[in-house]
Write a protein that holds these residues in place. Structure first.
Motif, PDB file in Angstrom:
ATOM      1  N   SER A  65      -0.401   4.307  -7.478  1.00 17.34           N
ATOM      2  CA  SER A  65      -1.219   4.608  -6.315  1.00 17.34           C
ATOM      3  C   SER A  65      -2.435   5.389  -6.800  1.00 17.34           C
ATOM      4  CB  SER A  65      -0.402   5.434  -5.314  1.00 17.34           C
ATOM      5  OG  SER A  65      -1.079   5.600  -4.094  1.00 17.34           O
ATOM      6  N   LEU A 125       4.456   4.796  -0.904  1.00 15.23           N
ATOM      7  CA  LEU A 125       3.197   4.243  -0.408  1.00 15.23           C
ATOM      8  C   LEU A 125       2.203   4.128  -1.549  1.00 15.23           C
ATOM      9  CD1 LEU A 125       1.167   3.421   1.795  1.00 15.23           C
ATOM     10  CD2 LEU A 125       0.713   5.868   2.149  1.00 15.23           C
ATOM     11  N   ARG A 126       1.718   2.901  -1.786  1.00 12.11           N
ATOM     12  CA  ARG A 126       0.639   2.691  -2.748  1.00 12.11           C
ATOM     13  C   ARG A 126      -0.685   2.650  -2.001  1.00 12.11           C
ATOM     14  NH1 ARG A 126      -1.339  -2.797  -4.992  1.00 12.11           N
ATOM     15  NH2 ARG A 126      -2.593  -2.422  -3.140  1.00 12.11           N
ATOM     16  N   VAL A 127      -1.522   3.639  -2.289  1.00 14.88           N
ATOM     17  CA  VAL A 127      -2.855   3.731  -1.695  1.00 14.88           C
ATOM     18  C   VAL A 127      -3.842   3.075  -2.658  1.00 14.88           C
ATOM     19  CG1 VAL A 127      -4.668   5.306  -0.913  1.00 14.88           C
ATOM     20  CG2 VAL A 127      -2.260   5.853  -0.482  1.00 14.88           C
ATOM     21  N   HIS A 170      -1.573   3.101   7.285  1.00 17.32           N
ATOM     22  CA  HIS A 170      -1.424   4.047   6.176  1.00 17.32           C
ATOM     23  C   HIS A 170      -2.665   4.897   5.928  1.00 17.32           C
ATOM     24  CE1 HIS A 170       2.336   2.062   5.417  1.00 17.32           C
ATOM     25  NE2 HIS A 170       1.724   0.890   5.271  1.00 17.32           N
ATOM     26  N   THR A 207      -0.472   9.546  -2.473  1.00 16.98           N
ATOM     27  CA  THR A 207       0.719   8.749  -2.197  1.00 16.98           C
ATOM     28  C   THR A 207       1.652   9.547  -1.300  1.00 16.98           C
ATOM     29  OG1 THR A 207       2.474   7.395  -3.178  1.00 16.98           O
ATOM     30  CG2 THR A 207       2.128   9.553  -4.147  1.00 16.98           C
ATOM     31  N   SER A 265      10.963   5.257   0.084  1.00 15.39           N
ATOM     32  CA  SER A 265       9.898   4.269   0.097  1.00 15.39           C
ATOM     33  C   SER A 265       8.648   4.939  -0.463  1.00 15.39           C
ATOM     34  CB  SER A 265       9.627   3.769   1.515  1.00 15.39           C
ATOM     35  OG  SER A 265      10.719   3.005   2.000  1.00 15.39           O
ATOM     36  N   GLY A 316       6.237   3.064   9.470  1.00 13.26           N
ATOM     37  CA  GLY A 316       5.370   2.766   8.345  1.00 13.26           C
ATOM     38  C   GLY A 316       6.010   1.992   7.220  1.00 13.26           C
ATOM     39  N   ASP A 317       7.235   1.511   7.425  1.00 16.69           N
ATOM     40  CA  ASP A 317       7.984   0.903   6.323  1.00 16.69           C
ATOM     41  C   ASP A 317       7.968  -0.624   6.444  1.00 16.69           C
ATOM     42  OD1 ASP A 317       9.579   1.151   3.981  1.00 16.69           O
ATOM     43  OD2 ASP A 317      11.374   0.723   5.156  1.00 16.69           O
ATOM     44  N   TYR A 360      -2.742  -1.719   1.578  1.00 19.43           N
ATOM     45  CA  TYR A 360      -1.778  -0.649   1.366  1.00 19.43           C
ATOM     46  C   TYR A 360      -0.402  -1.311   1.303  1.00 19.43           C
ATOM     47  CZ  TYR A 360      -5.393   2.726   2.702  1.00 19.43           C
ATOM     48  OH  TYR A 360      -6.530   3.479   2.757  1.00 19.43           O
ATOM     49  N   THR A 361       0.458  -0.798   0.433  1.00 20.32           N
ATOM     50  CA  THR A 361       1.762  -1.417   0.247  1.00 20.32           C
ATOM     51  C   THR A 361       2.839  -0.346   0.169  1.00 20.32           C
ATOM     52  OG1 THR A 361       0.655  -3.118  -1.076  1.00 20.32           O
ATOM     53  CG2 THR A 361       3.048  -3.080  -1.135  1.00 20.32           C
ATOM     54  N   VAL A 362       3.958  -0.590   0.848  1.00 22.29           N
ATOM     55  CA  VAL A 362       5.129   0.281   0.738  1.00 22.29           C
ATOM     56  C   VAL A 362       6.169  -0.449  -0.103  1.00 22.29           C
ATOM     57  CG1 VAL A 362       6.981   1.435   1.983  1.00 22.29           C
ATOM     58  CG2 VAL A 362       4.667   1.437   2.921  1.00 22.29           C
TER      59      VAL A 362
END
Length: 685
Positions: free
Chosen positions: A175, A152-154, A513, A179, A150, A599-600, A164-166
């Motif tokens: 990101s 993480l887009r910061v 996140h 990330t 997965s 966090g997913d 924030y998007t996973v």
């Protein structure tokens, strides 16, 4: 052959072309035949086939384009925080191209490598894109090597209710500045990000056309996009030597540890702005009134909190902050003086609000003289423009002011002198991303948006520093880039958050996140104004809905400012009912942020957060039901929450005051929109 080193980092030349470096936690392999590099963590996590690149004379050139690759330096180093380690320099040479340097830093006992590149020439060079790490071979390992990653887009900033998007492959995602790639089940992960924030906007782009794999990584300085709010290309960095950002690549058994380590590494490079006081607690006007802010609301709030809520224990360091937001200029000078006198008579501290880099007028006001310039400059003079002299497109309805323009510096002088003279002790600075836009800056030595933002924020922070004004002045950032960070004591972790359950979930997405920024980048996270009953722009909330909004603020780590008009009886009733809960307020006063258990969740938030309190030998657990219609039963694994799976815990519900015991899996029943905070202490302690 072992190359000598006085540190625990071992450097070996395996053969003429292969140099291997390890500290037992991460390995670095340098291939001097083809110029490629690999980072390998324990448990087979890796980034291999690394090359560095830069855009120059119309093309991108990478280490692949160079014929000669040479290890030219190896030295022992010591850096505060990081400890002892080594620095290696690989020099890439080719005719007709600038020399390309790669600098690698590895420290004892740390599972990360730091990397920086530079291009060097006899004549001045210029670049607006430098890729520190490009790779097509990235894995988070695992025994089978098949852990599904997965990513993480910061977001670059916290504007426009960005989340924030996973995301999972297949993908093409970018990101900003940081990330994490992680396996949700094992939590194993790779954390990457920039550590220097004075020149470049850093992007981390990942691509893949098939599930389960990352097929492309590009970590580079020079990012611009709709999400950086830019309409112009990234500015050029110029000189006979041009350096990339310094970046961090770490390999962790728990990616959450990696993000915290990344935050700490930033603070070792550039310390957070120190704050000796405690958590600011009080009230902010925006949610309560917005543009209808007036004298009666401001003074009545201070009176209500002083007389009815502060005696219940809602305070910190025996005071509260009573803060203006936008539209404080509704007040006449006489009203402002009277209001501030009233607040101080109540023993409270006054806070104010300003947008230093955004202009809210139109063409009919371009001729208006800039405050503090004695008519020398108009607003048309100080607006940020492109290379053709055209004013940049507005963002959020505001036009960008050039942070480097002397007229803007005089404007900063005028406003900060006013705030200091009026005795304010807190300032909320808003719409700061306007100051980081790429454009043509008045100061020709400053060629990038981040350099301009750093310049303007440095000037502003110095103006209200304790060294200059002789007293503390709390600086809070509202809408602002995440980096650079060292100009404020707190930053709002999300965009505007009001009182509904949807607001609570949105803010907690940012906490899920971004918890790691608290007490690394900033002294405190700011969860925005805590609305107990009703925002000016919304319908009233239900009892559990309002209390969950407060719970979310308490666990954020946390600037705790209320956001209601307490002349409304229901708002006043909730304040009396909830703000006298000493257990809850003690958690807020700790100023410690809770960690997400999971966090997913794609674009959504975790619903369980945990805080370990070693000094109390306790854990705190916060649990949320984000469904406003249906009750919920949450089952929480003690192992996932970091608890001792074999222990019996004394369990205290901090909102209800009830006590009991629990062991093994914890089952929590929640009404629609309800949240709970528990304190768990091992029985027998």
């Amino acid at each position: 052959m072992m190359l000598t080193s006085d540190t625990a980092v071992q450097v070996q030349q395996q053969n003429v072309n292969l140099v291997s470096v390890t500290n037992g936690h991460v390995s670095l392999e340098i291939n001097l035949e083809n110029g490629e590099v690999s980072f390998i963590g324990n448990h087979s996590s890796h980034v291999k086939g690394i090359r560095s690149a830069f855009r120059w004379q119309g093309r991108e050139y990478s280490t692949d384009h160079y014929q000669n690759h040479e290890l030219t330096a190896q030295e022992d180093i010591v850096r505060e925080g990081f400890g002892k380690g080594i620095r290696l320099v690989v020099l890439h040479r080719a005719s007709l191209l600038p020399q390309l340097e790669q600098h690698f830093y590895m420290y004892e006992s740390s599972p990360y490598v730091l990397v920086q590149t530079a291009i060097v020439g006899d004549e001045e060079l210029k670049a607006n894109r430098m890729a520190v790490i490009q790779s097509k071979t990235i894995s988070i390992g695992g025994e089978s090597g098949q852990d599904e990653p997965s990513i993480l887009r910061v977001p670059f900033d916290n504007d426009k209710w960005v989340r924030y998007t996973v995301v999972k492959p297949p993908l093409d995602v970018e990101s900003y500045e940081a990330t994490a790639l992680f396996a949700p089940d094992s939590r194993r992960g790779i954390v990457m990000g920039s550590l220097t924030h004075k020149v470049w906007k850093t992007g981390i782009r990942m691509q893949s056309e098939k599930s389960g794999h990352i097929e492309g990584l590009d970590l580079y300085g020079g990012a611009v996009s709709e999400l950086t709010r830019d309409s112009q290309p990234h500015g050029y960095v110029k000189g006979k030597r041009v350096e990339s950002p310094l970046v961090f690549v770490g390999f962790y058994e728990d990616y959450r540890d990696g993000l915290e380590a990344y935050g700490q590494a930033n603070a070792w490079i550039e310390a957070q702005l120190p704050w000796e006081g405690g958590v600011p607690i009080g009230w902010n006007s925006w949610s309560a009134a917005m543009s209808d802010l007036d004298y009666d609301l401001y003074t009545a709030t201070s009176d209500f909190l002083k007389n009815e809520v502060q005696p219940l224990g809602f305070e910190n360091e025996e005071t509260l902050y009573i803060n203006f937001d936008a539209f404080w200029d509704n007040f006449t000078p006489e009203e402002m003086k009277s209001a501030l006198d009233r607040v101080r008579q109540n023993g409270h501290r006054a806070g104010t609000y300003w947008t230093p880099f955004a202009f809210w007028g139109g063409p009919d006001q371009f001729g208006q003289a800039v405050e503090g310039t004695n008519g020398k400059y108009t607003y048309a003079d100080i607006l940020l423009r492109d290379s053709e002299g055209e004013i940049l497109p507005d963002v959020d309805g505001g036009l960008a002011i050039d942070p480097t323009h002397p007229g803007n510096l005089q404007r900063i002088d005028w406003f900060t002198d006013k705030f200091i003279a009026e005795g304010f002790e807190y300032i909320k600075l808003d719409f700061l991303a306007h100051g980081s836009l790429e454009g043509h800056h008045h100061n020709s030595d400053i060629t990038t948006g981040i350099a301009a933002y750093h310049y303007g924020m440095s000037y502003l922070q110095h103006k209200i520093s304790p060294e200059v004004i002789g007293r503390p002045f709390f600086i809070n950032l509202s809408i602002a880039p995440l980096f650079p960070y060292a100009f404020a004591h707190s930053r709002r972790i999300s965009c505007d958050v009001f009182g509904t359950l949807a607001d609570t979930e949105y803010m907690l997405n940012s906490l899920t996140h971004g918890w790691w920024m608290s007490n690394t980048l900033y002294r405190y996270n700011d969860p925005d104004h805590s609305v107990l009953y009703k925002s000016f722009n919304q319908e009233a909330t239900g009892w559990h809905e309002g209390r969950s909004r407060l719970t979310a603020s308490v666990i954020a780590g946390t600037v705790l400012l209320l956001g209601d008009d307490f002349r409304k009886e229901e708002a006043a009733e909730r304040a009396r009912e909830w703000l006298g809960n000493k257990d809850i307020l003690n958690v807020a006063r700790m100023g410690k942020t809770f960690r997400p258990v999971e966090g997913d969740f794609g674009k959504l938030s975790s619903d369980v957060f945990v805080l370990e309190s070693p000094e109390e030998k306790s854990f705190y657990l916060a649990v949320f039901n984000f469904d406003a219609e249906q009750a919920a039963v949450k089952s929480i694994s003690p192992e996932r929450a970091g608890l001792n799976t074999n222990a019996v815990y004394l369990l205290q519900d901090l909102w209800e005051g009830s006590q009991g015991e629990t062991s093994g899996e914890l089952t929590v029943s929640l009404e629609p929109a309800e949240s709970k905070i528990f304190r768990l202490t091992v029985k027998g302690n």
